[in-house]
Design a protein around this motif. Structure first.
Motif, mmCIF file in Angstrom:
data_model
loop_
_atom_site.group_PDB
_atom_site.id
_atom_site.type_symbol
_atom_site.label_atom_id
_atom_site.label_comp_id
_atom_site.label_asym_id
_atom_site.label_seq_id
_atom_site.Cartn_x
_atom_site.Cartn_y
_atom_site.Cartn_z
ATOM 1 N N ASP A 259 0.807 -1.220 0.000
ATOM 2 C CA ASP A 259 0.000 0.000 0.000
ATOM 3 C C ASP A 259 0.840 1.270 0.000
ATOM 4 O OD1 ASP A 259 -2.319 -1.543 0.085
ATOM 5 O OD2 ASP A 259 -2.321 -1.623 2.275
ATOM 6 N N PHE A 260 2.175 1.142 0.120
ATOM 7 C CA PHE A 260 3.040 2.310 0.212
ATOM 8 C C PHE A 260 4.201 2.147 -0.764
ATOM 9 C CE2 PHE A 260 0.846 1.918 4.208
ATOM 10 C CZ PHE A 260 0.389 3.220 4.432
ATOM 11 N N PRO A 261 4.133 2.796 -1.901
ATOM 12 C CA PRO A 261 5.171 2.635 -2.938
ATOM 13 C C PRO A 261 6.565 3.030 -2.462
ATOM 14 C CG PRO A 261 3.217 3.740 -3.816
ATOM 15 C CD PRO A 261 3.035 3.664 -2.338
ATOM 16 N N SER A 262 6.637 3.944 -1.513
ATOM 17 C CA SER A 262 7.956 4.389 -1.041
ATOM 18 C C SER A 262 8.555 3.448 0.005
ATOM 19 C CB SER A 262 7.837 5.793 -0.440
ATOM 20 O OG SER A 262 6.976 5.779 0.689
ATOM 21 N N ASN A 263 7.854 2.353 0.318
ATOM 22 C CA ASN A 263 8.310 1.384 1.326
ATOM 23 C C ASN A 263 8.470 2.009 2.706
ATOM 24 O OD1 ASN A 263 8.392 -0.741 -0.517
ATOM 25 N ND2 ASN A 263 10.500 -0.237 -1.122
ATOM 26 N N SER A 264 7.765 3.082 2.961
ATOM 27 C CA SER A 264 7.815 3.737 4.258
ATOM 28 C C SER A 264 6.518 4.497 4.478
ATOM 29 C CB SER A 264 9.020 4.690 4.345
ATOM 30 O OG SER A 264 8.946 5.649 3.308
ATOM 31 N N PHE A 265 6.273 4.877 5.729
ATOM 32 C CA PHE A 265 5.040 5.604 6.050
ATOM 33 C C PHE A 265 5.258 6.397 7.329
ATOM 34 C CE2 PHE A 265 4.735 1.325 7.825
ATOM 35 C CZ PHE A 265 4.438 1.568 9.154
ATOM 36 N N TYR A 266 4.322 7.323 7.575
ATOM 37 C CA TYR A 266 4.324 8.106 8.799
ATOM 38 C C TYR A 266 3.318 7.518 9.785
ATOM 39 C CZ TYR A 266 6.982 11.970 6.724
ATOM 40 O OH TYR A 266 7.968 12.736 6.158
ATOM 41 N N VAL A 267 3.701 7.476 11.053
ATOM 42 C CA VAL A 267 2.787 7.152 12.148
ATOM 43 C C VAL A 267 2.434 8.470 12.828
ATOM 44 C CG1 VAL A 267 2.436 5.873 14.284
ATOM 45 C CG2 VAL A 267 3.835 4.896 12.456
ATOM 46 N N VAL A 268 1.197 8.899 12.693
ATOM 47 C CA VAL A 268 0.755 10.199 13.192
ATOM 48 C C VAL A 268 -0.147 9.974 14.401
ATOM 49 C CG1 VAL A 268 -0.383 12.371 12.603
ATOM 50 C CG2 VAL A 268 0.823 11.070 10.831
ATOM 51 N N VAL A 269 0.101 10.704 15.477
ATOM 52 C CA VAL A 269 -0.725 10.625 16.686
ATOM 53 C C VAL A 269 -1.214 12.030 17.014
ATOM 54 C CG1 VAL A 269 -0.853 10.000 19.111
ATOM 55 C CG2 VAL A 269 0.527 8.627 17.543
ATOM 56 N N VAL A 270 -2.536 12.175 17.094
ATOM 57 C CA VAL A 270 -3.170 13.461 17.354
ATOM 58 C C VAL A 270 -4.089 13.314 18.558
ATOM 59 C CG1 VAL A 270 -4.682 15.259 16.433
ATOM 60 C CG2 VAL A 270 -3.090 14.060 14.914
ATOM 61 N N VAL A 271 -4.003 14.235 19.492
ATOM 62 C CA VAL A 271 -4.921 14.263 20.633
ATOM 63 C C VAL A 271 -6.114 15.135 20.264
ATOM 64 C CG1 VAL A 271 -5.201 14.898 23.057
ATOM 65 C CG2 VAL A 271 -3.055 13.881 22.268
ATOM 66 N N LYS A 272 -7.313 14.599 20.468
ATOM 67 C CA LYS A 272 -8.525 15.314 20.088
ATOM 68 C C LYS A 272 -8.858 16.390 21.117
ATOM 69 C CE LYS A 272 -11.918 13.184 18.081
ATOM 70 N NZ LYS A 272 -11.708 13.647 16.700
ATOM 71 N N THR A 273 -9.583 17.381 20.657
ATOM 72 C CA THR A 273 -9.972 18.481 21.549
ATOM 73 C C THR A 273 -11.076 18.065 22.509
ATOM 74 O OG1 THR A 273 -11.531 19.257 19.871
ATOM 75 C CG2 THR A 273 -9.328 20.204 19.852
ATOM 76 N N GLU A 274 -11.849 17.025 22.165
ATOM 77 C CA GLU A 274 -12.947 16.552 23.008
ATOM 78 C C GLU A 274 -12.908 15.032 23.072
ATOM 79 O OE1 GLU A 274 -16.282 20.068 22.260
ATOM 80 O OE2 GLU A 274 -16.306 18.264 21.008
ATOM 81 N N ASP A 275 -13.629 14.468 24.066
ATOM 82 C CA ASP A 275 -13.547 13.034 24.313
ATOM 83 C C ASP A 275 -14.797 12.268 23.907
ATOM 84 O OD1 ASP A 275 -11.014 13.324 25.433
ATOM 85 O OD2 ASP A 275 -11.849 13.780 27.414
ATOM 86 N N GLU A 276 -15.768 12.923 23.283
ATOM 87 C CA GLU A 276 -17.013 12.226 22.951
ATOM 88 C C GLU A 276 -16.785 11.067 22.006
ATOM 89 O OE1 GLU A 276 -17.999 15.962 24.718
ATOM 90 O OE2 GLU A 276 -16.725 15.515 22.994
ATOM 91 N N ALA A 277 -15.835 11.188 21.093
ATOM 92 C CA ALA A 277 -15.578 10.125 20.130
ATOM 93 C C ALA A 277 -15.069 8.854 20.802
ATOM 94 C CB ALA A 277 -14.569 10.588 19.077
ATOM 95 N N CYS A 278 -14.504 8.995 21.998
ATOM 96 C CA CYS A 278 -13.995 7.834 22.733
ATOM 97 C C CYS A 278 -14.897 7.439 23.897
ATOM 98 C CB CYS A 278 -12.585 8.117 23.249
ATOM 99 S SG CYS A 278 -11.363 8.373 21.948
ATOM 100 N N GLY A 279 -16.107 7.975 23.935
ATOM 101 C CA GLY A 279 -17.030 7.622 25.011
ATOM 102 C C GLY A 279 -16.910 8.493 26.232
ATOM 103 N N GLY A 280 -16.201 9.600 26.134
ATOM 104 C CA GLY A 280 -16.052 10.495 27.273
ATOM 105 C C GLY A 280 -17.268 11.377 27.471
ATOM 106 N N PRO A 281 -17.271 12.199 28.518
ATOM 107 C CA PRO A 281 -18.434 13.051 28.812
ATOM 108 C C PRO A 281 -18.564 14.188 27.808
ATOM 109 C CG PRO A 281 -16.641 13.536 30.327
ATOM 110 C CD PRO A 281 -16.203 12.353 29.532
ATOM 111 N N LEU A 282 -19.780 14.657 27.627
ATOM 112 C CA LEU A 282 -20.067 15.786 26.741
ATOM 113 C C LEU A 282 -19.973 17.072 27.541
ATOM 114 C CD1 LEU A 282 -20.993 16.665 23.895
ATOM 115 C CD2 LEU A 282 -23.336 16.563 24.751
ATOM 116 N N ARG A 283 -19.102 17.960 27.124
ATOM 117 C CA ARG A 283 -18.906 19.216 27.853
ATOM 118 C C ARG A 283 -20.087 20.151 27.617
ATOM 119 N NH1 ARG A 283 -13.611 20.335 29.382
ATOM 120 N NH2 ARG A 283 -13.912 22.547 29.002
ATOM 121 N N PHE A 284 -20.136 21.183 28.423
ATOM 122 C CA PHE A 284 -21.245 22.135 28.337
ATOM 123 C C PHE A 284 -21.230 22.851 26.995
ATOM 124 C CE2 PHE A 284 -17.625 24.345 30.133
ATOM 125 C CZ PHE A 284 -17.584 25.529 29.423
#
Length: 855
Positions: A259-284
């Motif tokens: 899937d990667f013609p260059s035989n390499s790839f980036y591993v990207v890690v991003v922290v989300k601004t809110e936690d609803e996508a992971c089941g966290g509480p919904l802020r006001f």
């Protein structure tokens, strides 16, 4: 227009015309005008003081910027083709009340990165979260030269009239290139995402990228992206390219070199601004649309490990192991069939040459006494069999309207048996038996006796009953075709969407043991369902063999086949085998992309299997009054309908649980009445009056016990179990309604099966060696299977990120996980359960039906 006038004023040729704008020229012009270096004073009429500084790595620059001045920091570094170094730009602005944002533009050879400070990130419902501390990693395009010096510039500007202080630091990233099987720990936040490069080593075509954290929250996203610029490393754009998935504590993605013609790839890690996508509480919710919300401390410590995945040899071993297990059952069945055939041949030789045997031994083999009559009770059935045969003759004799002694099931000659069989081959319909009122009277007399035998409930024409029960097979075959085709189409679409979009949150795999093959993301979970199909087919072959043998016995007017044993009707067995095969097919379809919307693919035929097994148990002793295929499948369709409603509306909905519990209890009472009175009751306007009358006569006027003690015990226990399950559902309201409904079906099946075995032994019958071995073997296998089932490697009842917290590594051949083992063991256990139902009453094959007790 400002850009074009600026360009024309500075680049007119000899003819007075400006050259045509090429794409490259447009890009250069854009950034020149943004920084106001070329056209600022002419187009806007302002004077901006531009200062360029030679800057160095790992030095913190404290400076001030206003609308009247602009600072450019010039950096250079050496890039090697054989070594990749990351470069990170960090900006910190201490002022909280900024008059205007600051713009930072990083100009590189093949890429441009720009961001503002404060960095405004948006969450759910367009909430705005400002971040004054921003860190970004620069994209590193590959170089063709062995060594090359590259330059890049950091431009700082603002429109604020007041001076704003900032800190700028550019540093090299240590361990930017990840090493195989080496853990690397780092820190990330919404405004400071991180990404690293991985290069496939020689001989490795597939790797698993695992990102772990000890912290549930804040919610984060891991992404796999090709080596391209720009790198999408913000919460707002991380889903634009590559593969990505949300995570709390665990995240894993299998990456293939192809899937990667260059035989390499980036591993990207991003922290989300809110936690609803992971089941966290919904802020006001913010009071004003433009209100900025303090996100708080959302720093997360994570570690990443890239490990080689399995090779093609493990795939081959896994497939051979799966085939070997289930083909061994074919070989074992063939061996048992050969032994049984050899035993029957010896028995046939004994019948043909009885010269060396005494008359008593010959008579015992033939199932006769010395006077040619069948013994009253070969297995010492006791009072049940005596009452059964006595009441069978007395009831029919007392019936004034029934003068045909054939219904009394007395001893008949082979001629009469053959004659009755010839008559049964005539073109008749099942309803022909119910056209006369005297038949209804006879039914009431027979079915309301205190002791019933199989001959009382096996009076209908065998040919008609066989056709009736064959409808079960043809109906389920039709259902399978119309159900499976759209299911296959849908899951192919799901898999295509996953592959195209890269959204790993669509499907709930065990990502730590999900081995791709071709377009399939988790081939091992699909392969492990092969057992249902192969063992279902084997069961169909066993039933077919028995069916052929029985039909041959009928054609030669075999007395045992005509007059003895439980009536042989194989339609339900064919339906059960087909349902087992379809369970394997649909379970495989479900595991192509398991999620909330296609759960019923995996459970629909489980309900059918449980229902068909209960119907088969009841049919053994009640062949004439068993439910028709249309009624049975209509009830199963209602069960599946409620299963869907429960998953969609049942979570926390009290009204739904009240309605379902009431329907559950009413259905239990209706079925109990139907079973207790053998169908000889009517549901009409007078039902309540008759119920009150029975209560008055049997409980108030005189205290008399129930007429059918055994049936009453079963039904009382069944009502206790079902009422308890209904109360549990109403009180607890479990999230997994599909499993709750399946538990109801399994509990009822086990209760009825236990009752059947107890009553069989209580009636003086015995269980032969083969079914006894099957019972013990199946019970052990079911125990191990349930252990692996309850491991819970994933669940669509939670968010994808929460589901991944339960993911675990493979435990068998580095290819199969706990759920795969559940597939193996449950398919074997179901096959064994079917064999138990098929062979459980083989001990009655030489016992006359008026000596077999009904319970």
């Amino acid at each position: 227009m400002v850009f074009r006038s600026c360009w024309k004023s500075r680049h007119k040729n000899s003819s007075g015309l400006a050259p045509r704008l090429t794409p490259t020229a447009l890009a250069v012009l854009f950034w020149l005008c943004v920084t106001q270096l070329a056209c600022g004073s002419e187009a806007v009429g302002e004077t901006k003081n531009v200062v360029q500084k030679d800057a160095e790595f790992d030095v913190t620059y404290n400076d001030t910027v206003t609308s009247g001045n602009q600072t450019i920091y010039a950096f250079n570094h050496t890039v090697s083709r054989n070594k990749t170094e990351g470069v990170r730009v960090t900006v910190d602005v201490s002022s909280q009340n900024l008059e205007s944002t600051m713009l930072f533009v990083v100009r590189q050879k093949q890429a441009v990165l720009s961001f503002q400070v404060p960095l405004i990130l948006r969450g759910l419902y367009q909430r705005k979260y400002p971040y004054n501390h921003v860190g970004r990693t620069l994209c590193q395009p590959p170089t063709r030269a062995a060594s090359e010096t590259q330059y890049f510039f950091v431009d700082v500007s603002t429109l604020a009239t007041q001076g704003t202080n900032y800190q700028l630091r550019v540093s090299r990233v240590e361990s930017f290139t990840l090493q195989t099987d080496k853990k690397f720990t780092f820190t990330a936040s919404p405004s400071q995402p991180q990404y690293f490069k991985y290069v496939f080593p020689d001989g490795v075509d597939t790797v698993i990228v695992k990102v772990n954290s000890d912290m549930n929250f804040p919610c984060s996203v891991m992404s796999i992206q090709d080596i391209l610029c720009p790198v999408y490393d913000l919460d707002t754009n991380v889903a634009f390219i590559g593969m990505y998935q949300t995570m709390t504590k665990k995240g894993a993605i299998t990456v293939q070199r192809k899937d990667f013609p260059s035989n390499s790839f980036y591993v990207v890690v991003v922290v989300k601004t809110e936690d609803e996508a992971c089941g966290g509480p919904l802020r006001f919710y913010p009071l004003r649309p433009d209100e900025l919300i303090d996100a708080g401390n959302r720093t997360k410590v994570l570690d990443v490990v890239v490990s080689p995945a399995i090779n093609s040899e493990v795939y081959v071993m896994g497939m051979l192991f799966c085939l070997g297990i289930f083909l061994s059952f074919y070989l074992l069945t063939l061996l048992v069939a050969c032994v049984e055939n050899r035993r029957m041949n010896k028995k046939r030789e004994v019948f043909q040459n009885p010269a060396d045997m005494s008359p008593a031994e010959t008579a015992s083999l033939l199932g006769k006494n010395g006077d040619g009559k069948t013994p009253a009770s070969p297995y010492e059935y006791g009072s049940f069999a005596d009452n059964c045969s006595t009441l069978s003759s007395e009831a029919i004799t007392d019936s004034a309207t029934s003068t045909d002694n054939n219904y009394g099931y007395m001893e008949r000659s082979l001629d009469s048996v053959g004659r009755s069989r010839q008559e049964s081959l005539s073109s008749v319909e099942e309803d022909d038996y119910d056209t006369l009122d005297d038949i209804n009277s006879d039914k009431n007399i027979v079915r309301t006796k205190k002791f019933l035998c199989v001959s009382d409930l096996a009076r209908k024409d065998k040919r008609i009953l066989s056709k009736k029960y064959q409808i079960y097979f043809w109906n389920i075959a039709t259902i399978a075709v119309f159900y499976a085709l759209p299911v296959i189409q849908l899951v192919i679409t799901y898999q295509t969407v996953v592959n195209v979009t890269g959204n790993q949150d669509i499907c709930y795999y065990n990502f730590l043991c999900a081995h791709p093959l071709g377009a399939l993301s988790a081939f091992n979970n699909i392969l492990s369902n092969l057992g249902y199909v192969m063992l279902g087919l084997l069961f169909l072959l066993i039933v077919l063999k028995r069916d052929v043998v029985h039909n041959r016995a009928l054609l030669r007017n075999d007395l045992n086949a005509l007059e003895c044993g439980i009536p042989k009707h194989f339609g339900l067995f064919y339906a059960m085998g087909t349902a087992l095969m379809m369970e394997g097919l649909l379970s495989a379809c479900y595991h192509v992309c398991p999620n909330y919307t296609n759960f019923q693919f995996d459970t629909s035929f489980m309900y059918m299997i449980a229902g068909l097994c209960m119907l088969k148990l009841y049919q053994k002793r009640h062949p004439d009054i068993n439910a028709s295929a249309y009624t049975a499948y209509a009830c199963l369709a209602a069960v599946i309908f409620f299963s869907v409603l429960g998953v969609v509306f049942g979570k926390g909905n009290m009204a739904f649980w009240i309605i379902f519990s009431v329907i559950h209890i009413l259905a239990t009472l209706f079925l109990s009445t139907q079973l207790y009175y053998m169908g000889r009751w009517r549901l009409d306007s007078g039902t309540l009056r008759r119920m009150l009358y029975i209560i008055y006569t049997d409980c108030v006027r005189q205290c008399s016990g129930p007429m059918y003690i055994d049936r009453m015990v079963l039904l009382v226990m069944g009502n206790i179990v079902n009422w308890s399950l209904a109360a549990y559902g109403l009180i607890e309201r479990p999230n997994d309604f599909a499993s709750y409904l399946l538990a109801i079906a399994i509990c009822n099946l086990l209760l009825y099966f236990a009752f059947y075995i107890i009553m069989k032994l209580r009636s003086g019958e015995r269980i032969k060696c083969l079914p006894l071995v099957c019972i013990l073997f199946t019970a052990v296998i079911w125990g191990f299977a349930l252990y692996f089932f309850f491991q819970g490697l994933s669940t669509w009842q939670k968010t994808p990120a929460e589901s991944r917290e339960h993911n675990r590594d493979c435990i068998l051949l580095s290819f199969f996980d706990d759920h795969d083992i559940w597939h193996f063991l449950s398919s074997i256990a179901m096959f064994g359960s079917f064999l138990v139902l098929l062979t459980m009453d083989d001990d009655l094959d030489t016992v006359q039906r008026d000596k077999i007790f009904v319970f």
